[in-house]
Design a protein around this motif. Structure first.
Motif, short mmCIF file in Angstrom:
data_model
loop_
_atom_site.label_atom_id
_atom_site.label_comp_id
_atom_site.label_asym_id
_atom_site.label_seq_id
_atom_site.Cartn_x
_atom_site.Cartn_y
_atom_site.Cartn_z
N MET A 254 -9.52 5.15 5.00
CA MET A 254 -8.47 5.16 6.03
C MET A 254 -9.08 5.31 7.43
SD MET A 254 -5.66 4.64 4.32
CE MET A 254 -6.72 3.59 3.31
N HIS A 307 -1.61 -0.33 6.86
CA HIS A 307 -2.62 0.74 6.94
C HIS A 307 -3.39 0.85 5.62
CE1 HIS A 307 -4.18 4.95 7.60
NE2 HIS A 307 -4.44 4.37 8.75
N SER A 308 -3.99 -0.26 5.24
CA SER A 308 -4.69 -0.32 3.95
C SER A 308 -5.95 -1.15 4.05
CB SER A 308 -3.76 -0.91 2.87
OG SER A 308 -2.66 -0.07 2.64
N ASP A 324 -1.11 2.63 2.94
CA ASP A 324 -2.06 3.76 2.93
C ASP A 324 -2.93 3.74 1.67
OD1 ASP A 324 -0.95 4.81 5.35
OD2 ASP A 324 0.70 5.64 4.17
N ASN A 341 -0.43 5.22 -1.09
CA ASN A 341 -1.38 6.34 -1.06
C ASN A 341 -2.25 6.35 -2.31
OD1 ASN A 341 -2.22 8.47 0.62
ND2 ASN A 341 -1.24 9.98 -0.69
#
Length: 378
Positions: A254, A307-308, A324, A341
């Motif tokens: 990240m 966001h990956s 994520d 996530n």
């Protein structure tokens, strides 16, 4: 073979058991990272960018993919290439390296064949961007016999590390292994530059010592300190991460994202090189929605990625959502699936409509190993 000033010995036999199924079939240095790279790309690129022309790579656990990936070393612009150095068989059979020092001891022939002035010992397990030429310059400036790269860590975390106590000149006066009351916050990074002859002599003495664990941190460094040899620190304040746990692997991945990432994969003055096969450019379908991602070539995205890190040859299906998260090479997230996530291993598939991971999981990241299929629970 021309004489070399600095020869690299790269310890790449780590099992990486704390990465669980991600290292079930491959050594930790061969684990994919950053969409198109493997962890070993980072120290090898450092070598090339630092003017080192030859690297001995000491392999051990699950070395097959690593050996194939390394090839001759030409992908990293190493003039003299890499030499793959697995544990050798003896008349009594083969055995794994007994420790980090033993790994180098078993390959003293490679060092003596190259006859360098200095030897740098590197770890194939960590991510770092370091100019080893600068470290060598510091070594020579101090007239050191051994220089150890150190990283300042927060005082509250210092007791978790092997620590070096140094005077105002940087000369090491004491070594503390995970002390309850630290005298220093300078953590050893496991990167060492030795004068070649000192290294050879000390390894032979250590090999003959039946009470030694044959480890640099446990045996070689304490002995050199006790003998009053000239040991100095090289203080490093750049990017260095040990991605040895699922949590640190995810968190560091990240850190590659955003407008000001902690580590810039795209830096042209100190590039990260790899031996990744050529893939066509990534494809984005008409309804694709991609925000703040690193996307590897050969990937196909029809759904949402936010966001990956989406590695080479991955697929995100129609209506699928990836947030994520890290998709390792060849991962497939089928139509309507959600990956939140999480880490999806190489060649693994998240079946249609499956929800894998959760925004509420906190630091307990959801992950699966390589080449598995995650379907709906019956």
């Amino acid at each position: 073979m021309s004489k070399k000033e600095l020869l690299a010995m790269l310890l790449a036999g780590g099992q990486g058991s704390r990465l669980y199924d991600l290292t079930k079939d491959v050594a930790k240095p061969a684990v994919s990272f950053g969409a198109k790279y493997r962890i070993i790309d980072f120290p090898l690129s450092n070598c090339a960018n630092s003017g080192i022309t030859a690297v001995g790579v000491l392999t051990q656990y699950r070395p097959y993919l690593l050996h194939s990936y390394l090839g001759t070393g030409s992908a990293w612009n190493l003039e003299d290439g890499v030499a793959i150095l697995p544990p050798y068989a003896t008349q009594t059979g083969g055995a794994w390296y007994a420790g980090t020092a033993d790994a180098v001891t078993q390959n003293l022939g490679y060092i003596e064949m190259n006859d360098p002035d200095y030897v740098i010992i590197l770890s194939g397990d960590a991510l770092c961007r370091m100019d080893y030429a600068d470290m060598l310059a510091t070594h020579k400036k101090n007239n050191a016999e051994l220089t150890i790269a150190v990283m300042p860590v927060p005082w509250e975390d210092a007791s978790r590390f092997g620590l070096l106590v140094a005077d105002e000149t940087g000369r090491i006066t004491e070594f503390q292994e995970k002390p309850p009351e630290p005298k220093s916050n300078l953590a050893s990074m496991g990167i060492y530059i030795f004068n070649k002859q000192l290294l050879v002599d000390e390894l032979r003495l250590d090999d003959a010592n039946p009470d030694s664990s044959h480890d640099f941190g446990g045996d070689i460094i304490p002995k050199l300190l006790a003998d009053g040899r000239r040991l100095y620190t090289y203080k490093f304040e750049g990017f260095w991460r040990d991605v040895g746990t699922i949590a640190s692997f995810h968190e560091t991945s990240m850190e590659l994202l955003g407008d000001e990432p902690s580590f810039d994969l795209f830096a042209k003055d100190f590039p990260i090189m790899s031996n990744t096969d050529s893939y066509p450019p990534a494809y984005y379908g008409p309804d694709a929605n991609v925000t703040d991602c690193i996307v590897g070539n050969g990937s196909k995205i029809y759904g949402e990625a936010t966001h990956s890190v989406v590695s080479i040859d991955s697929v995100i299906g129609k209506g699928a959502v990836v947030r994520d998260s890290v998709l390792l090479p060849g991962a497939i997230v089928k139509d309507g699936a959600k990956v939140i996530n999480a880490i999806v291993g190489e060649g693994s598939t998240i079946e249609q409509g499956v929800e894998f991971g959760s925004a509420d999981s906190g630091k307990d990241y959801t992950f699966c190993g390589n080449n598995v299929v995650i379907g709906k629970e019956e």
